[in-house]
Design a protein around this motif. Structure first.
Motif, PDB file in Angstrom:
ATOM      1  N   ASN A  89       0.831  -1.214   0.000  1.00 46.39           N
ATOM      2  CA  ASN A  89       0.000   0.000   0.000  1.00 46.39           C
ATOM      3  C   ASN A  89       0.863   1.259   0.000  1.00 46.39           C
ATOM      4  OD1 ASN A  89      -2.644  -0.983  -0.123  1.00 46.39           O
ATOM      5  ND2 ASN A  89      -2.706  -1.344   2.080  1.00 46.39           N
ATOM      6  N   CYS A  94      -2.947   4.118  -4.826  1.00 48.05           N
ATOM      7  CA  CYS A  94      -4.130   3.673  -4.088  1.00 48.05           C
ATOM      8  C   CYS A  94      -5.156   2.950  -4.967  1.00 48.05           C
ATOM      9  CB  CYS A  94      -4.778   4.831  -3.340  1.00 48.05           C
ATOM     10  SG  CYS A  94      -5.384   6.151  -4.394  1.00 48.05           S
ATOM     11  N   ALA A  97      -5.297  -1.171  -4.989  1.00 50.66           N
ATOM     12  CA  ALA A  97      -5.533  -1.862  -3.713  1.00 50.66           C
ATOM     13  C   ALA A  97      -5.758  -3.361  -3.899  1.00 50.66           C
ATOM     14  CB  ALA A  97      -6.716  -1.236  -2.993  1.00 50.66           C
ATOM     15  N   GLN A 180     -13.666  -1.333  -3.025  1.00 50.65           N
ATOM     16  CA  GLN A 180     -13.225   0.006  -3.406  1.00 50.65           C
ATOM     17  C   GLN A 180     -14.406   0.845  -3.853  1.00 50.65           C
ATOM     18  OE1 GLN A 180     -10.277  -0.637  -6.455  1.00 50.65           O
ATOM     19  NE2 GLN A 180      -8.613  -0.312  -5.007  1.00 50.65           N
TER      20      GLN A 180
END
Length: 181
Positions: A89, A94, A97, A180
């Motif tokens: 991470n 981002c 993920a 997400q």
């Protein structure tokens, strides 16, 4: 570090609990796969195992060593997973993920299999009666290493990774992608 430790202990407890609860089913499956019970049905095989060796010796052979090994391999899996997820991470964007979770799962699998595979070798040999009457798991490990070498304890390591790693990548990665926004 604290989250890694908590994940490791929780994973270890979960792994050993599941291992103990499902051990009789795994024992019967293993007995059916090695051939001496190949032509018998699941329940017939289980009944015969109990008649020949009692409940503990028939269905729970190798359970103690398996539960012990499962605790540590599962703890190592989830501890490694959390550590590597944090690492990935930090170095990946981002929006990746799902990939971070997949990479962490593969790493967890590779590391935990260093304990998981020898535990499986030992458990399966106990399940099919390779341990002498009254022989401890540690004594059986010593016999295997003395007679076959250390490599025998890792028989199937890469096959285990080929089976487990893609599944872990898909499970953890798709779960993460699905969450997400």
């Amino acid at each position: 570090p604290k989250k890694t430790a908590i994940s490791g202990v929780a994973g270890g407890l979960a792994g050993s609990t599941v291992g103990v609860l499902l051990h009789p089913i795994d024992t019967i499956k293993t007995m059916m796969q090695v051939g001496k019970h190949a032509n018998k049905g699941f329940f017939e095989c289980g009944i015969q195992a109990v008649r020949q060796n009692g409940v503990l010796g028939g269905l729970y052979a190798g359970c103690g060593a398996s539960a012990f090994g499962s605790f540590f391999s599962s703890a190592l899996y989830f501890g490694t997973y959390e550590t590597m997820k944090t690492y990935w991470n930090a170095v990946l964007p981002c929006h990746m993920a799902g990939l971070t979770a997949s990479l962490a799962a593969v790493t967890g699998n590779a590391v935990s299999s260093l304990i998981f595979v020898p535990k499986e070798v030992l458990k399966q040999r106990c399940q099919v009666g390779q341990a002498a009457a009254g022989q401890s798991a540690l004594s059986l490990v010593k016999t295997i290493v003395r007679e076959e070498g250390v490599g025998a304890m890792y028989s199937g390591y890469f096959a285990t990774l080929l089976r487990n790693a893609p599944g872990a990548m898909l499970k953890f990665g798709s779960c993460r992608w699905g969450r997400q926004p």
